[in-house]
Scaffold this motif. Structure first.
Motif, mmCIF file in Angstrom:
data_model
loop_
_atom_site.group_PDB
_atom_site.id
_atom_site.type_symbol
_atom_site.label_atom_id
_atom_site.label_comp_id
_atom_site.label_asym_id
_atom_site.label_seq_id
_atom_site.Cartn_x
_atom_site.Cartn_y
_atom_site.Cartn_z
ATOM 1 N N TYR A 1 0.831 -1.210 0.000
ATOM 2 C CA TYR A 1 0.000 0.000 0.000
ATOM 3 C C TYR A 1 0.864 1.258 0.000
ATOM 4 C CZ TYR A 1 -3.463 -3.482 1.265
ATOM 5 O OH TYR A 1 -4.262 -4.593 1.266
ATOM 6 N N THR A 2 1.992 1.207 0.714
ATOM 7 C CA THR A 2 2.913 2.344 0.729
ATOM 8 C C THR A 2 3.520 2.560 -0.649
ATOM 9 O OG1 THR A 2 3.454 1.993 3.063
ATOM 10 C CG2 THR A 2 5.016 3.282 1.766
ATOM 11 N N VAL A 3 3.898 1.471 -1.307
ATOM 12 C CA VAL A 3 4.465 1.571 -2.654
ATOM 13 C C VAL A 3 3.438 2.157 -3.620
ATOM 14 C CG1 VAL A 3 5.343 0.278 -4.634
ATOM 15 C CG2 VAL A 3 6.110 -0.294 -2.320
ATOM 16 N N LYS A 4 2.201 1.676 -3.533
ATOM 17 C CA LYS A 4 1.147 2.195 -4.415
ATOM 18 C C LYS A 4 0.932 3.690 -4.191
ATOM 19 C CE LYS A 4 -1.553 -2.037 -5.138
ATOM 20 N NZ LYS A 4 -2.860 -2.714 -4.902
ATOM 21 N N SER A 5 1.022 4.117 -2.940
ATOM 22 C CA SER A 5 0.866 5.534 -2.626
ATOM 23 C C SER A 5 1.990 6.352 -3.253
ATOM 24 C CB SER A 5 0.860 5.736 -1.107
ATOM 25 O OG SER A 5 0.790 7.107 -0.781
ATOM 26 N N HIS A 6 3.225 5.834 -3.172
ATOM 27 C CA HIS A 6 4.361 6.523 -3.787
ATOM 28 C C HIS A 6 4.195 6.600 -5.308
ATOM 29 C CE1 HIS A 6 6.833 7.260 -0.337
ATOM 30 N NE2 HIS A 6 6.937 5.984 -0.007
ATOM 31 N N VAL A 7 3.763 5.504 -5.907
ATOM 32 C CA VAL A 7 3.575 5.480 -7.363
ATOM 33 C C VAL A 7 2.513 6.498 -7.772
ATOM 34 C CG1 VAL A 7 2.797 4.097 -9.332
ATOM 35 C CG2 VAL A 7 4.340 3.097 -7.632
ATOM 36 N N HIS A 8 1.444 6.567 -6.992
ATOM 37 C CA HIS A 8 0.387 7.549 -7.272
ATOM 38 C C HIS A 8 0.954 8.969 -7.233
ATOM 39 C CE1 HIS A 8 -3.574 9.467 -7.213
ATOM 40 N NE2 HIS A 8 -3.115 10.217 -6.230
ATOM 41 N N ASN A 9 1.778 9.262 -6.224
ATOM 42 C CA ASN A 9 2.370 10.595 -6.104
ATOM 43 C C ASN A 9 3.306 10.898 -7.272
ATOM 44 O OD1 ASN A 9 1.048 11.071 -3.691
ATOM 45 N ND2 ASN A 9 2.756 10.376 -2.424
ATOM 46 N N ILE A 10 4.060 9.894 -7.698
ATOM 47 C CA ILE A 10 4.982 10.071 -8.827
ATOM 48 C C ILE A 10 4.206 10.377 -10.104
ATOM 49 C CG2 ILE A 10 6.654 8.892 -10.317
ATOM 50 C CD1 ILE A 10 7.437 7.278 -7.718
ATOM 51 N N LEU A 11 3.142 9.615 -10.338
ATOM 52 C CA LEU A 11 2.305 9.850 -11.520
ATOM 53 C C LEU A 11 1.739 11.261 -11.507
ATOM 54 C CD1 LEU A 11 0.368 6.453 -11.656
ATOM 55 C CD2 LEU A 11 2.019 7.264 -13.350
ATOM 56 N N ASP A 12 1.307 11.696 -10.323
ATOM 57 C CA ASP A 12 0.725 13.030 -10.190
ATOM 58 C C ASP A 12 1.769 14.107 -10.475
ATOM 59 O OD1 ASP A 12 -1.456 14.822 -9.413
ATOM 60 O OD2 ASP A 12 -0.240 15.262 -7.659
ATOM 61 N N LYS A 13 2.960 13.952 -9.908
ATOM 62 C CA LYS A 13 4.007 14.958 -10.079
ATOM 63 C C LYS A 13 4.520 15.023 -11.515
ATOM 64 C CE LYS A 13 5.711 14.867 -5.303
ATOM 65 N NZ LYS A 13 6.867 14.604 -4.418
ATOM 66 N N MET A 14 4.529 13.875 -12.199
ATOM 67 C CA MET A 14 5.044 13.840 -13.561
ATOM 68 C C MET A 14 3.939 13.990 -14.605
ATOM 69 S SD MET A 14 7.985 10.865 -13.294
ATOM 70 C CE MET A 14 8.610 11.234 -14.939
ATOM 71 N N ALA A 15 2.690 14.155 -14.122
ATOM 72 C CA ALA A 15 1.537 14.317 -15.021
ATOM 73 C C ALA A 15 1.430 13.149 -15.997
ATOM 74 C CB ALA A 15 1.620 15.636 -15.774
ATOM 75 N N LEU A 16 1.625 11.936 -15.474
ATOM 76 C CA LEU A 16 1.532 10.728 -16.282
ATOM 77 C C LEU A 16 0.347 9.890 -15.812
ATOM 78 C CD1 LEU A 16 5.334 9.783 -16.366
ATOM 79 C CD2 LEU A 16 4.035 11.054 -18.080
ATOM 80 N N ASN A 17 0.034 8.851 -16.583
ATOM 81 C CA ASN A 17 -1.137 8.031 -16.268
ATOM 82 C C ASN A 17 -0.806 6.597 -15.877
ATOM 83 O OD1 ASN A 17 -3.101 10.107 -16.954
ATOM 84 N ND2 ASN A 17 -2.523 9.754 -19.092
ATOM 85 N N THR A 18 0.345 6.076 -16.316
ATOM 86 C CA THR A 18 0.659 4.675 -16.061
ATOM 87 C C THR A 18 2.110 4.495 -15.626
ATOM 88 O OG1 THR A 18 1.416 4.187 -18.322
ATOM 89 C CG2 THR A 18 -0.967 4.027 -17.893
ATOM 90 N N ARG A 19 2.382 3.322 -15.022
ATOM 91 C CA ARG A 19 3.745 2.977 -14.621
ATOM 92 C C ARG A 19 4.642 2.839 -15.847
ATOM 93 N NH1 ARG A 19 5.055 -1.190 -12.697
ATOM 94 N NH2 ARG A 19 5.993 -0.980 -10.647
ATOM 95 N N VAL A 20 4.065 2.383 -16.943
ATOM 96 C CA VAL A 20 4.844 2.227 -18.175
ATOM 97 C C VAL A 20 5.407 3.575 -18.620
ATOM 98 C CG1 VAL A 20 4.738 1.623 -20.621
ATOM 99 C CG2 VAL A 20 3.554 0.202 -18.939
ATOM 100 N N GLN A 21 4.592 4.627 -18.503
ATOM 101 C CA GLN A 21 5.060 5.960 -18.883
ATOM 102 C C GLN A 21 6.196 6.420 -17.972
ATOM 103 O OE1 GLN A 21 1.156 7.853 -18.678
ATOM 104 N NE2 GLN A 21 1.222 8.240 -20.886
ATOM 105 N N ILE A 22 6.114 6.074 -16.685
ATOM 106 C CA ILE A 22 7.211 6.403 -15.767
ATOM 107 C C ILE A 22 8.500 5.739 -16.251
ATOM 108 C CG2 ILE A 22 8.125 6.121 -13.432
ATOM 109 C CD1 ILE A 22 5.274 6.217 -12.379
ATOM 110 N N ALA A 23 8.402 4.456 -16.585
ATOM 111 C CA ALA A 23 9.577 3.707 -17.037
ATOM 112 C C ALA A 23 10.160 4.300 -18.315
ATOM 113 C CB ALA A 23 9.199 2.242 -17.260
ATOM 114 N N ILE A 24 9.281 4.692 -19.236
ATOM 115 C CA ILE A 24 9.743 5.269 -20.505
ATOM 116 C C ILE A 24 10.512 6.560 -20.256
ATOM 117 C CG2 ILE A 24 8.979 6.379 -22.644
ATOM 118 C CD1 ILE A 24 6.662 4.334 -22.692
#
Length: 216
Positions: free
Chosen positions: A187-210
């Motif tokens: 749950y902590t990891v999911k929360s961090h991923v959500h924050n990262i997506l929000d800060k980078m204005a992205l929608n998916t983990r794949v976009q983060i990786a790219i």
């Protein structure tokens, strides 16, 4: 009730006094100080401890964008709202990248003005009506083109833990694997991923990786 502590930085004395008078009528607001740009010293924030700074975009003696950068670098917990009649799209991009949390149009209604302050204090991002929708995504696209992926990743404000998770996502690890590797709950990891997506204005983990892999 915990009050929202406000600082107003506005060159026009009549407008500054009017804004302060309006804010002081609200039970949940406290105006701790009001300045024009000539007598504002960022060091005063340490003593005044504001939650939100209302900043005129078109200051006379200081560059408003430089001031935003200074405030956000030295006082990361303070949220900044920019006030202007109708900011240009380029101004909006620059100020959002610098860390501004909201915009207030000087022809907004009083209700809209107060609503924006409360929303920003609660952690929301408030943009001009004409700039809503995909603006944050446009900012990231602009950043990739103008800065390149490496500088773009560096320009996004992230905690060390978030940066660590971005790297692990780029390596192809799933949330469960990241949780195991970092000794965190899923749950902590999911929360961090959500924050990262929000800060980078992205929608998916794949976009983060790219984005992360393109930055290497």
């Amino acid at each position: 009730m915990k009050r929202i502590r406000l600082i107003v930085i506005e060159d026009n004395r009549l407008l500054r006094d009017g804004i302060c008078a309006m804010l002081k009528k609200e039970a949940d607001f406290t105006v701790v100080a009001a300045f024009d740009d000539s007598d504002f010293d960022p060091e005063k924030l340490k003593e005044l401890k504001p939650n939100v700074v209302l900043l005129d975009l078109s200051l006379t003696e200081k560059d408003s964008l430089d001031l935003v950068n200074l405030l956000r670098n030295d006082h990361k917990d303070v949220k900044v709202i920019v006030m202007d009649l109708l900011p240009m799209r380029e101004d909006i991009l620059q100020f959002v990248e610098a860390g501004v949390s909201g915009f207030i149009m000087k022809d907004d209604t009083i209700s809209e003005f107060l609503k924006t302050i409360r929303a920003v204090n609660a952690g929301e991002k408030i943009l001009p009506p004409t700039a809503t929708g995909s603006l944050f995504s446009q900012i990231m696209e602009y950043g990739v083109k103008e800065l390149g992926p490496q500088k773009l990743i560096q320009s996004v404000r992230m905690t060390n833990r978030e940066k660590e998770i971005v790297q692990l996502i780029a390596e192809g690890l799933a949330n469960k694997e990241i949780a195991f590797k970092l000794n965190l709950s899923i749950y902590t990891v999911k929360s961090h991923v959500h924050n990262i997506l929000d800060k980078m204005a992205l929608n998916t983990r794949v976009q983060i990786a790219i984005h992360a892999n393109a930055a290497e």
